[in-house]
Design an enzyme around this catalytic site. Structure first.
Site, PDB file in Angstrom:
ATOM      1  N   ASP A  36       0.879  -1.166   0.000  1.00  0.00           N
ATOM      2  CA  ASP A  36       0.000   0.000   0.000  1.00  0.00           C
ATOM      3  C   ASP A  36       0.916   1.214   0.000  1.00  0.00           C
ATOM      4  O   ASP A  36       1.745   1.382   0.902  1.00  0.00           O
ATOM      5  CB  ASP A  36      -0.927  -0.002   1.218  1.00  0.00           C
ATOM      6  CG  ASP A  36      -1.977   1.088   1.083  1.00  0.00           C
ATOM      7  OD1 ASP A  36      -2.438   1.323  -0.050  1.00  0.00           O
ATOM      8  OD2 ASP A  36      -2.308   1.722   2.093  1.00  0.00           O
TER       9      ASP A  36
ATOM     10  N   THR B 132       2.114   2.141  -3.454  1.00  0.00           N
ATOM     11  CA  THR B 132       2.994   1.722  -4.562  1.00  0.00           C
ATOM     12  C   THR B 132       3.679   2.928  -5.201  1.00  0.00           C
ATOM     13  O   THR B 132       4.864   2.863  -5.549  1.00  0.00           O
ATOM     14  CB  THR B 132       2.181   0.929  -5.614  1.00  0.00           C
ATOM     15  OG1 THR B 132       1.606  -0.206  -4.969  1.00  0.00           O
ATOM     16  CG2 THR B 132       3.063   0.465  -6.761  1.00  0.00           C
TER      17      THR B 132
END
Ligand code: IPD
Length: 266
Positions: free
Chosen positions: A82, A84
């Site tokens: 989470d 990216t």
């Protein structure tokens, strides 16, 4: 608690030191790397060895065409990375997020903030922790003395962007002490659970960004709400996570709401 996150975390940390091949998904600003895919496979494999009948909702599996169905069956809801975009740019907030649900209710959640080396955990009815220390949301009651976290997401439709900015303007002009964006929904929500920010809201993130952190917030004493003030719905792609209901409701009154396609839309 079975936490299938240790080997994947090593992969994320090592990959941060290497060149990354960046691919795009729904648009040129919706990024994915081989590390996202590798970490998700590692997590799924390790869970399957222990729990062969359990189901999965994984960000990269869904991107590859797997269904996104939250049923009553035991289901692991996984975001391998989470943040990216942060990962690609080495902006130092990146998390592995794993939630586990039964009967559509999250039973435990783990968010590992890889660069801060913070392991956030929560089990339904048993509180939230960071590296083993109990978490408690802020006791601030005045929105004017609050910091609010939000994100800009990856939708660049000008109408959506106008709504995002209008909500941001309304909230900033309350006025609040400040607005922050960590670049990961899961870490923003862990900041609410930790009492560092009073609330986080966003429209557009996905169930894998939220599942684990939603339990971490509620077990730290926080509240979850839809952006229009109704009950929080894991699959709706809309959330307010706040330290208390008064602040959540005040934020909901300032948001220009819209409804992106649900995660469980066929
Ligand atoms: C994203 C991050 C970001 C949020 C996006 C999410 P990803 O998740 O949580 O903060 O604004 O809506 O999609 O793609 O990095 O897993």
């Amino acid at each position: 608690m079975f936490i299938p996150a240790a080997p994947p975390v090593k992969v994320v940390r090592e990959a941060l030191l290497e060149d990354r091949m960046v691919m795009v998904k729904s648009s040129s600003v919706d990024l994915v790397t081989q590390t996202d895919q590798k970490v998700e496979q590692l997590i799924i494999q390790s869970v399957k060895e222990k729990f062969p009948t359990h189901r999965f909702i994984g960000e990269e599996s869904v991107a590859a065409g797997e269904p996104c169905v939250l049923s009553d069956e035991p289901t692991w809801i996984i975001d391998p990375i989470d943040g990216t975009t942060n990962f690609v740019h080495r902006f130092p907030f990146v998390a592995v997020s794993i939630g586990f649900s039964v009967n559509k209710q999250v039973e435990f959640g783990v968010v590992y903030s890889c660069l801060e080396d913070k392991m956030f955990t929560a089990r339904r009815g048993r509180g939230s922790f960071c590296n083993g220390d109990p978490l408690q949301v802020s006791d601030q009651k005045a929105i004017k003395q609050s910091i609010i976290a939000t994100e800009f997401g990856s939708d660049r439709d000008p109408e959506v962007v106008d709504k995002i900015f209008s909500s941001l303007r309304n909230i900033l002009c309350i006025p609040v002490h400040g607005i922050r964006s960590a670049g990961t929904a899961a870490i923003n929500m862990c900041l609410v659970a930790s009492g560092c920010v009073e609330a986080y809201y966003e429209i557009g993130m996905h169930v894998w960004d939220l599942a684990a952190a939603s339990l971490i917030v509620s077990e730290a004493g926080g509240v979850l709400m839809d952006v229009e003030g109704g009950p929080f719905d894991l699959m709706s792609r809309r959330v307010i996570a706040a330290n208390n209901r008064t602040i959540a409701e005040r934020i909901s009154g300032e948001i220009q709401a819209y409804a992106p396609a649900r995660d469980d839309a066929a």
